[in-house]
Write an enzyme that holds these catalytic residues in place. Structure first.
Site, PDB file in Angstrom:
ATOM      1  N   ASP A 132       0.690  -1.223   0.101  1.00 40.55           N
ATOM      2  CA  ASP A 132      -0.040   0.129   0.092  1.00 40.55           C
ATOM      3  C   ASP A 132       1.007   1.122   0.037  1.00 40.55           C
ATOM      4  OD1 ASP A 132      -1.473   2.250   0.540  1.00 40.55           O
ATOM      5  OD2 ASP A 132      -2.656   1.200   2.243  1.00 40.55           O
ATOM      6  N   VAL A 133       1.002   2.007  -1.062  1.00 37.53           N
ATOM      7  CA  VAL A 133       1.727   3.227  -1.273  1.00 37.53           C
ATOM      8  C   VAL A 133       0.848   4.447  -1.475  1.00 37.53           C
ATOM      9  CG1 VAL A 133       4.004   1.872  -1.785  1.00 37.53           C
ATOM     10  CG2 VAL A 133       1.872   2.585  -3.604  1.00 37.53           C
ATOM     11  N   GLU A 134       0.715   5.459  -0.418  1.00 37.39           N
ATOM     12  CA  GLU A 134       0.319   6.502  -0.581  1.00 37.39           C
ATOM     13  C   GLU A 134       0.760   7.488   0.316  1.00 37.39           C
ATOM     14  OE1 GLU A 134      -3.613   6.193   1.508  1.00 37.39           O
ATOM     15  OE2 GLU A 134      -3.098   4.246   1.561  1.00 37.39           O
ATOM     16  N   TRP A 135       0.497   8.929   0.008  1.00 32.32           N
ATOM     17  CA  TRP A 135       0.882   9.967   0.917  1.00 32.32           C
ATOM     18  C   TRP A 135      -0.034   9.875   2.120  1.00 32.32           C
ATOM     19  CZ3 TRP A 135       5.394  10.241  -0.353  1.00 32.32           C
ATOM     20  CH2 TRP A 135       5.967  10.646  -1.556  1.00 32.32           C
TER      21      TRP A 135
END
Length: 347
Positions: free
Chosen positions: A232-235
């Site tokens: 899970d990649v997000e800001w």
């Protein structure tokens, strides 16, 4: 006085008959080990296997390490907190348990029947904030599912499944030292309910990729039939890590993490992301990886033009029996047959 030979022999026999030995036949046998045991040590009935120890809420994380490239603790990496690894090496059998080679199966003995397909339940979720997706509504797709973490609390998995949750992604880890406290229970209970399930990791940008991959591997079992792992990649504006790396550095760290997981689990990881992070870092990248796209206001084809996807997270405000509060809703991109084929190839 001298005795005759016959008398001497007779007296000798009388003397010998009055003597007995204190040693029985068993005591004269040397080299036989004792079968005694103590109250704390028992003799194993079979060889003991030698087990090897292996070396983020979607949309939220609880990372703790404040500095780049540093561990959050001193000393050795903690031992697994959720599961021991699935693979084990059995010790060599004792001579009394000498293995007997089984004959190779003939063609007639091999079962040609396909794997049993799990039942697909129709969509019965409700949404607190429903969106009209028009002709591209996710309701037109056949296989729906959810993702969960500690925030869903105790889940009635059987009821959730019959509401239309045919698969679930379960929060396992984030960063390099946080394990979702409900992961172990959710992982076990979802399987008992007959749901296809996988685990996801919330990536922390102030921690090395290798450390995070090792932490995930330590806590998520390698099981046949499990869905591929997810990064899970997000800001995350609520994270203690405020670092925003360059797109090149972001992709480099992701690649390290995904390579380690693919080597360990034998499955290519799925990338979960949100529109702003995708726009900043992933547009046109990782074309050979499956994507899971968050898009709660429009169809993914409008938000992520040209990007192929496997899962679409179309709501963060779902309501379902079996769960208290809101839950994320997702759908698989394909028909029921496509789903079964994908599960077979991915597992």
């Amino acid at each position: 006085m001298r005795l005759s030979a016959a008398s001497a022999f007779f007296l000798a026999c009388l003397a010998l008959s009055g003597c007995t030995s204190s040693l029985g036949p068993d005591s004269l046998v040397a080299g036989v080990p004792s079968r005694e045991t103590t109250s704390s040590v028992t003799r194993p009935s079979a060889p003991v296997p030698a087990t090897a120890v292996p070396s983020a809420d979607v949309g939220g994380a609880l990372p703790v390490a404040p500095r780049q490239e540093e561990l959050a603790w001193a000393g050795p990496v903690p031992q697994p907190q959720a599961f021991m690894p699935q693979a084990s090496v059995a010790a060599a059998p004792t001579p009394s348990e000498r293995p007997v080679a089984a004959p190779a199966p003939t063609v007639a003995e091999i079962d040609p029947a396909p794997r049993t397909r799990s039942q697909i339940y129709g969509h019965r979720f409700r949404d607190v904030k429903p969106i009209n997706f028009g002709s591209s509504s996710p309701r037109k797709l056949a296989v729906h599912g959810v993702d969960v973490s500690r925030w869903q609390g105790d889940i009635d998995w059987q009821k959730l499944r019959t509401q239309g949750a045919n698969f679930v992604y379960i929060k396992a880890t984030d960063g390099g030292d946080h394990l979702d406290p409900m992961f172990r229970k959710n992982w076990r209970d979802a399987k008992q309910a007959g749901m296809k399930r996988g685990a996801y990791h919330f990536f922390y940008w102030c921690r090395t990729a290798g450390e995070q991959a090792d932490w995930f591997i330590r806590n998520v079992p390698r099981e046949a039939g499990a869905l591929p792992p997810v990064i899970d990649v997000e800001w995350n504006g609520e994270s203690s890590c405020k670092r925003r790396l360059s797109p090149e550095r972001v992709r480099e760290k992701m690649q390290v993490f995904m390579d380690k997981l693919e080597k360990h689990y034998g499955q290519r990881p799925i990338i979960y992301t949100a529109p702003d992070f995708y726009r900043d870092n992933l547009k046109g990248a990782f074309v050979n990886y499956p994507f899971w796209l968050r898009s709660v206001a429009a169809h993914p084809s409008k938000v992520y033009p040209g990007r192929r996807w496997v899962f679409w997270q179309y709501s963060g405000s779902g309501i379902s029996q079996g769960v208290d509060g809101r839950i994320d809703l997702n759908v698989f991109h394909g028909s029921e047959d496509d789903w079964h084929d994908w599960v077979s190839s991915a597992g």
